[in-house]
Design a protein around this motif. Structure first.
Motif, short mmCIF file in Angstrom:
data_model
loop_
_atom_site.label_atom_id
_atom_site.label_comp_id
_atom_site.label_asym_id
_atom_site.label_seq_id
_atom_site.Cartn_x
_atom_site.Cartn_y
_atom_site.Cartn_z
N THR A 324 10.99 -8.95 -0.23
CA THR A 324 10.90 -7.76 0.63
C THR A 324 9.46 -7.54 1.08
N TYR A 325 9.31 -7.36 2.37
CA TYR A 325 8.00 -7.07 2.98
C TYR A 325 7.76 -5.56 2.83
N ASP A 326 7.10 -5.16 1.71
CA ASP A 326 6.97 -3.74 1.41
C ASP A 326 5.64 -3.19 1.92
N LYS A 327 5.40 -1.91 1.63
CA LYS A 327 4.20 -1.24 2.14
C LYS A 327 2.92 -1.84 1.55
N ALA A 328 2.94 -2.19 0.26
CA ALA A 328 1.74 -2.76 -0.36
C ALA A 328 1.34 -4.06 0.34
N LEU A 329 2.34 -4.87 0.67
CA LEU A 329 2.04 -6.13 1.36
C LEU A 329 1.58 -5.85 2.80
N ALA A 330 2.19 -4.88 3.45
CA ALA A 330 1.78 -4.52 4.81
C ALA A 330 0.34 -4.01 4.82
N ASP A 331 -0.05 -3.23 3.80
CA ASP A 331 -1.43 -2.74 3.72
C ASP A 331 -2.41 -3.89 3.52
N ALA A 332 -2.01 -4.88 2.70
CA ALA A 332 -2.88 -6.05 2.49
C ALA A 332 -3.03 -6.86 3.77
#
Length: 670
Positions: A324-332
């Motif tokens: 899952t492409y989550d918010k933590a990954l999107a922020d990174a």
């Protein structure tokens, strides 16, 4: 060998002294004659001569005849000393007067065999311009000529016709300057071992001298002069004097250490330098599997590439296989985009994927090199106590004796009105500051508004007065509504910028805080004042409570008895407190401009400063606070505000500054 010859000759002359024939004599003082028809004794078999008057003189044979008396001959000019032939007999060169001093002969012989004498003779041509094609500026030429003249043109890097230990150390160091982000090819070194001709050796001597001077200049003030990057940069640093550089090399016990001393030694610089070595040394982390192409990813989407993406961005936990492409990954991803000149959307698009699959070591190396170069622009002595601002990181730190005392968030200039890069001295804090509108801005921007709406200045909280020449002056009096807030931190500089309070606290919640017109807004200015005053005025009771009690409508300056250096830096790469290498967005394009110079045609001239036209209007814009209370920062009556109109063109024609008779006192009205 000269010493051995002289001993043999002295023995020879002592031996033949009593046997001087009548055909040669000495005028002053008179001495025994030598019979030239009599063969000279062999100095290899005959012992030392003995004075005939000595008590140890050998008895003469009974039939020995006394030598005939000879006439006194005219003085014989001094001749070179004779050497014995292979049979051990001396040549017939007349013997010199032994009463005359011999040291002069010894001195001439030593000079004749000095292997550096021909090189010295070549170096004497420095003043004649023989080496001008190697030496750079006339200033350097004069300094180099003066240095060599002071040592009678003895070479610095050559001894006995060969490169000495000093030269070998300098050559080794110049070959390793890539560790500081510099290019060794900028400092060419000669191959002394392949040279024998004095002229070529002299040229090699000056070539190494020039490279050492060039390196010292680049290490101390920068390979690229800051003026070539932007007009919003200023440092008042001086290059080391070439003659002093050479004198330092001549006196240094360790030439490598002496050269290294020209580089910065700030802790942050050394930490970043170590990371550059680490990346170049193979610990790169980019030789991983490529992330496959695929559709753009947004938060909430599932994709088989997510685990690999997490690993690449150092977010993966052991055993984590979530797709899952989550918010933590999107922020990174957003952070990665910001440091690679990509639009920080947080989406994994094609451009971001291409950047992720690129050889990241090259990109990271370039950014580190740019930052090391900017460290060289700064004063290498930051001060025992100083304030350092990192503009791309939006932070301000107070440092004392190498330890961070305090840190806070700040708001810096927008890309259109960037906060400058520079160093200055903080001299005071103003409590309850008055904001004075620059006269040119008042004339061109505010007065047209006054013609349209006579009450606008009152609603904006501005007061009108007149200068001594009758020109109008606008100001905003102290108080809670003041655009500067209730504290201003003053470090006089050519850009007219400062640090101050803010009445827009919500901006400090943003990650990207490039929102001002050049000045820096401090999140907690009262604490900042407390920290600074505790350092420069300890024991005087300047606590946060006392500072707040001083708030009101009367401006007051608290002077610093000892000034504090303020360094406004641009660190897009730095090592954090945990030793991790961090990158930040190139918000003002300073990395891009600097690297373009280092890699482009401008490189050859990059260390030569250029003149930039100063813009008074631009500086005054940087000194204008943003969005003060009263609504005028959001547009006057719903129309375009001052800043919108400034950058988009004036919507109202400018009017001349009104002239009034100079009043007896300044007049204020609202």
């Amino acid at each position: 060998m000269p010493g051995l010859r002289l001993d043999l000759l002295i023995a020879l002359f002592l031996l033949v002294f009593p046997l001087l024939s009548s055909r040669a004599s000495f005028a002053d003082p008179p001495g025994p004659m030598v019979d030239v028809e009599k063969p000279a004794p062999n100095v290899m078999t005959v012992g030392p001569a003995v004075d005939a008057d000595s008590e140890h003189a050998t008895e003469k044979p009974a039939d020995a005849k006394p030598a005939p008396l000879q006439k006194k001959a005219a003085p014989v000019p001094e001749q070179p000393l004779a050497e014995p032939d292979v049979a051990g007999t001396a040549t017939t060169t007349p013997a010199p007067n032994l009463d005359r001093p011999i040291p002069a002969v010894t001195t001439d012989a030593s000079a004749a065999v000095d292997p550096d004498a021909p090189i010295i003779e070549q170096l004497r041509n420095l003043a004649n311009g023989k080496f001008d094609h190697i030496i750079g500026s006339p200033h350097e030429k004069a300094a180099i000529e003066a240095f060599y003249s002071s040592r009678n043109y003895a070479p610095l890097w050559i001894t006995d016709g060969k490169a000495n230990a000093r030269a070998k150390a300098a050559i080794a160091y110049l070959g390793s300057v890539s560790a500081d982000g510099l290019d060794p090819t900028d400092y060419p070194v000669p191959d002394f071992a392949s040279l024998t001709d004095p002229a070529a050796l002299a040229e090699a001597e000056i070539s190494l001298t020039t490279s050492v001077i060039t390196y010292a200049r680049h290490a101390q003030i920068g390979r690229v002069h800051w003026s070539r990057v932007s007009g919003d940069i200023f440092y008042d640093q001086s290059a080391p004097d070439p003659d002093k550089v050479l004198a330092t090399m001549a006196e240094a016990k360790d030439v490598g250490e002496a050269l290294n001393a020209y580089e910065p030694h700030a802790e942050a610089y050394l930490a970043l330098k170590a990371k550059l070595v680490e990346i170049r040394g193979g610990q790169r982390g980019f030789d991983q599997a490529l992330i496959p192409n695929g559709p753009p990813l947004k938060i909430g989407m599932r994709d088989e590439r997510v685990p690999l993406l997490r690993s690449r961005l150092a977010l993966a936990n052991e055993g984590d296989t979530t797709t899952t492409y989550d918010k933590a990954l999107a922020d990174a991803v957003k952070k990665f985009q910001g440091t690679h000149e990509l639009k920080p959307t947080g989406m994994l698009d094609a451009a971001t994927l291409a950047a992720l699959n690129r050889r990241q070591s090259d990109r990271r190396t370039d950014i580190i090199i740019a930052n090391l170069e900017r460290w060289r622009w700064m004063p290498h002595d930051l001060g025992a106590t100083y304030v350092i601002v990192n503009l791309p990181d939006f932070t301000l730190r107070v440092v004392r004796q190498g330890q961070q005392v305090w840190m806070t968030k700040i708001v810096v200039g927008k890309p259109a009105t960037p906060t400058p890069i520079m160093s200055a001295q903080m001299k005071s804090i103003t409590i309850n500051p008055t904001w004075n509108v620059p006269d040119s801005i008042a004339a061109n921007e505010y007065l047209p508004l006054l013609q349209q709406d006579p009450t606008i200045l009152q609603r904006m909280g501005l007061q009108v007065s007149y200068n001594a020449d009758g020109a109008i002056h606008l100001s905003q009096p102290p108080g809670e509504q003041n655009a500067l807030g209730q504290l201003r931190f003053n470090f006089p500089n050519k850009f007219l910028v400062y640090q101050h309070d803010s009445n827009q606290k919500y901006l400090f919640a943003h990650d990207r805080r490039a929102e001002s017109h050049g000045c820096m807004r401090v999140q907690n200015p009262v604490k900042y004042a407390d920290v600074l005053l505790s350092l420069v005025r300890p024991g005087e009771g300047y606590t946060e409570d006392r500072i707040r009690r001083m708030f009101g409508y009367s401006e007051a300056d608290v002077q610093f008895p000892t000034f504090i250096p303020v360094h406004l830096t641009y660190q897009t790469a730095f090592v954090d407190d945990e030793g991790k290498l961090e990158f930040r967005e190139d918000i003002y394009g300073r990395d891009q401009a600097l690297l373009a110079i280092l890699k482009g045609n401008e490189r050859k001239l990059a260390d030569i400063p250029i003149q930039r036209k100063d813009s008074t209007i631009h500086r005054q814009l940087m000194a204008i606070p943003d969005n003060p209370r009263g609504g005028w920062g959001r547009g006057y009556g719903g129309g375009p505000n001052f800043f919108t109109r400034w950058f988009g063109g004036l919507s109202t024609p400018a009017v001349p500054i009104p002239r009034r008779p100079v009043p007896q006192h300044r007049a204020y009205y609202q």
